[in-house]
Design a protein around this motif. Structure first.
Motif, short mmCIF file in Angstrom:
data_model
loop_
_atom_site.label_atom_id
_atom_site.label_comp_id
_atom_site.label_asym_id
_atom_site.label_seq_id
_atom_site.Cartn_x
_atom_site.Cartn_y
_atom_site.Cartn_z
N SER A 131 0.80 -1.16 -0.11
CA SER A 131 0.05 -0.12 -0.09
C SER A 131 0.81 1.05 0.15
N SER A 132 2.23 1.32 0.18
CA SER A 132 2.82 2.51 0.53
C SER A 132 4.28 2.13 0.25
N THR A 133 5.04 3.09 -0.29
CA THR A 133 6.68 3.04 -0.14
C THR A 133 7.40 4.02 0.62
N ASN A 152 9.23 -7.27 -6.16
CA ASN A 152 7.67 -7.67 -5.86
C ASN A 152 6.80 -6.70 -6.76
N GLY A 153 7.35 -5.80 -7.77
CA GLY A 153 6.49 -4.93 -8.37
C GLY A 153 6.20 -3.84 -7.93
N ALA A 154 6.62 -3.51 -6.65
CA ALA A 154 6.09 -2.38 -5.82
C ALA A 154 6.86 -0.84 -6.32
N VAL A 155 8.20 -1.21 -7.01
CA VAL A 155 9.02 0.03 -7.21
C VAL A 155 9.31 0.00 -8.73
N PRO A 156 8.83 0.96 -9.75
CA PRO A 156 9.05 1.00 -11.04
C PRO A 156 10.48 1.58 -11.48
N TYR A 295 7.55 11.21 -4.60
CA TYR A 295 6.37 11.68 -5.75
C TYR A 295 4.97 11.07 -5.19
N LEU A 296 5.00 10.03 -4.54
CA LEU A 296 3.84 9.44 -4.23
C LEU A 296 3.36 9.86 -2.73
N ASN A 297 4.03 10.73 -2.29
CA ASN A 297 3.41 11.56 -1.02
C ASN A 297 2.32 12.30 -1.31
N SER A 301 -1.21 4.57 -4.56
CA SER A 301 -0.76 3.67 -5.81
C SER A 301 -0.92 2.14 -6.06
N GLU A 302 -0.89 1.53 -6.78
CA GLU A 302 -1.07 0.10 -7.39
C GLU A 302 0.07 -0.59 -7.83
#
Length: 519
Positions: A131-133, A152-156, A295-297, A301-302
């Protein structure tokens, strides 16, 4: 079991070998099925832990949507976003397969829970990457971020920052819905509010392709059309010149973008209007920057849950469509269409990177008895492109359509017109036009014309074959120069993924049951 930041770093370093490139980026080169595959470590230099302001060292950092820069919320210093290094920029030189490390296969064994150690006070902070990084230290209030890639696909590889502000998105959504209030479901009208819209980073794969295409077929140019027979029986015929047509060329496809989450890929889900999110593409992906969780702050995200192998057939099919459409402007003489009988498409090089792209999203769950339908209104948070689905009050639409049908019947009786029977279809036409305007079930991203391309070394051949007379169809039989295959490939791919997931789920349950029985 949670794993600490040291273990995360060791896993990442094992995944990518240390071969230096001209940009000092770690690269892994290998051969798969005879093809050269280069994996570029796009998170080179990233840190797991705290991302600090380069001026004052504070960790409270967020995106300034006006400038597109990251801004320290303590000293207000803004700093430029980083660009990803190591990926091929001159796509005409692209050979083999290049993969950003963020697009590498998802490791199903990777833990979702990561424990970070705060460098300010030493406390351990748990981050659930589903749900978050990011997380804030509960002792010293410093922000901790995961920028290094976890398999695991969480960080592009890259992220495209929000540039459309929430108030702008709210206005677009309100205008879109406001134009559709008349037939909107009463409960929806009563409950509609844009206060709860969310900024979401959705996962996509961005694919660059360097290819060679060779198209061979027949085209027809209309010479004349004419009608024969009497009033009781008329037939329309067409005379046309037929040509042998060839188009051979090199093509660079820059930034083909496909969803990399199975749920978003599924646009045929009867309980969701997923096509709405797809339809607001394209994004200006050339402005993507190196991923930074700051940037996600303030946004959600999915994670992606598909790998390159899952999406490759879809990407190739869409690339083939793009190549075919790229030369349609050279076929304008063939107003009866072209039937391609040979469509060779050879990929010389391909480049894949995982991306987070920004969307403002409003959702509404319509419940009618046991049936549920999740409606979306989405705004591209870069271009303001807006599309949505508004729940329809069907009884009202049917009644108004009947009234229009009655009006059409009256017009048919009172207007002297050879085709006055067409007035009998006015009610049906009105119904389907209104339904389409509210539901927008056919809305989609026209990737075949909206993706950037560059065609070079074009070789054309147009050789007259014969004059054809008394043709019954208005188009050449089998015309396919404006048809697409990517959507059908997507359906097959989704069925395969669903079947694969079902088998995996069944296997897990069987193993778990066997283990429990032994205990």
């Amino acid at each position: 079991m949670a794993k600490n930041s040291k273990e995360v770093k060791e896993n990442i370093e094992e995944a990518v070998s240390k071969t230096a490139s001209e940009n000092n980026v770690e690269i892994e080169e290998k051969k798969t099925d005879g093809n050269n595959v280069k994996v570029v470590k796009t998170d080179e230099g990233s840190k797991t832990g705290q991302s600090k302001c380069p001026k004052c060292g504070a960790t409270d950092i967020s995106l300034n949507t006006t400038t597109g820069k990251l801004r320290c919320n303590f000293c207000r210093h803004e700093f430029e976003p980083e660009k990803v290094e190591g990926l091929e920029k001159d796509l005409s030189k692209l050979e083999g397969t290049v993969i950003g490390s963020g697009a590498s296969n998802i490791d199903a064994s990777s833990d979702e829970i990561v424990t970070l150690k705060c460098s300010s006070c030493g406390a351990e902070v748990v981050v659930d990457t589903t749900s978050s990084t990011q997380a804030r230290c509960h002792w010293c209030r410093n922000m901790l971020s995961i920028n290094e890639q976890i398999p695991n696909g969480a960080v592009p590889d890259v992220v495209l920052p929000f540039s459309v502000k929430k108030d702008e998105a709210r206005k677009n959504i309100e205008e879109f819905v406001g134009k559709r209030r008349f037939f909107a479901y009463p409960t929806f009208v009563k409950e509609f509010t844009t206060e709860n819209i969310m900024g979401v980073y959705f996962p996509y794969m961005v694919i660059d392709v360097n290819a060679h295409s060779n198209l061979v077929g027949e085209g027809e140019h209309l010479v004349r059309s004419y009608t024969v027979g009497n009033d009781e029986h008329k037939e329309t015929y067409y005379d046309a010149d037929a040509y042998h047509v060839e188009r051979e060329f090199d093509i660079v496809i820059d930034g083909l973008t496909v969803e990399s989450n199975k749920d978003r890929l599924n646009k045929n889900d009867k309980e969701k209007t997923n096509n709405i999110i797809n339809s607001i593409m394209p994004f200006d992906i050339e402005n993507c920057v190196k991923y930074d969780s700051n940037y996600l702050n303030g946004y959600t995200s999915e994670k992606r849950d598909t790998n390159i192998d899952d999406l490759k057939d879809l990407a190739y099919a869409q690339s083939k469509d793009i190549a075919k459409f790229s030369v349609n402007d050279t076929l304008k003489n063939y107003d009866r269409g072209v039937r391609w009988e040979t469509e060779d498409f050879k990929v010389k090089g391909e480049q894949w990177k995982s991306a987070y792209l920004p969307v403002w999203l409003y959702s509404y769950m319509q419940v009618k008895g046991d049936k549920k339908l999740l409606h979306y209104v989405a705004v591209n948070a870069r271009t303001k492109e807006t599309m949505g689905s508004v729940p329809i009050h069907m009884p009202k639409l049917v009644i108004v359509s009947i009234l229009v049908e009655i009006l059409g019947f009256i017009l048919m009786l009172n207007i002297d017109f050879d085709y006055n029977w067409l007035f009998l279809s006015l009610g049906f036409i009105y119904f389907f036009v209104m339904y389409s305007r509210y539901r927008n079930s056919g809305a989609r991203h026209n990737y075949e014309t909206e993706t950037k391309t560059n065609v070079t070394n074009l070789r054309k051949q147009d050789a007259f074959m014969e004059h054809r007379t008394r043709l019954e169809n208005s188009m050449i039989d089998g015309a396919n120069n404006k048809s697409i295959t990517g959507e059908s490939v997507k359906s097959k791919m989704l069925n395969s993924l669903i079947e694969s997931n079902s088998i995996t789920s069944f296997a897990k349950k069987t193993i778990e049951k066997s283990t429990n029985d032994k205990k």
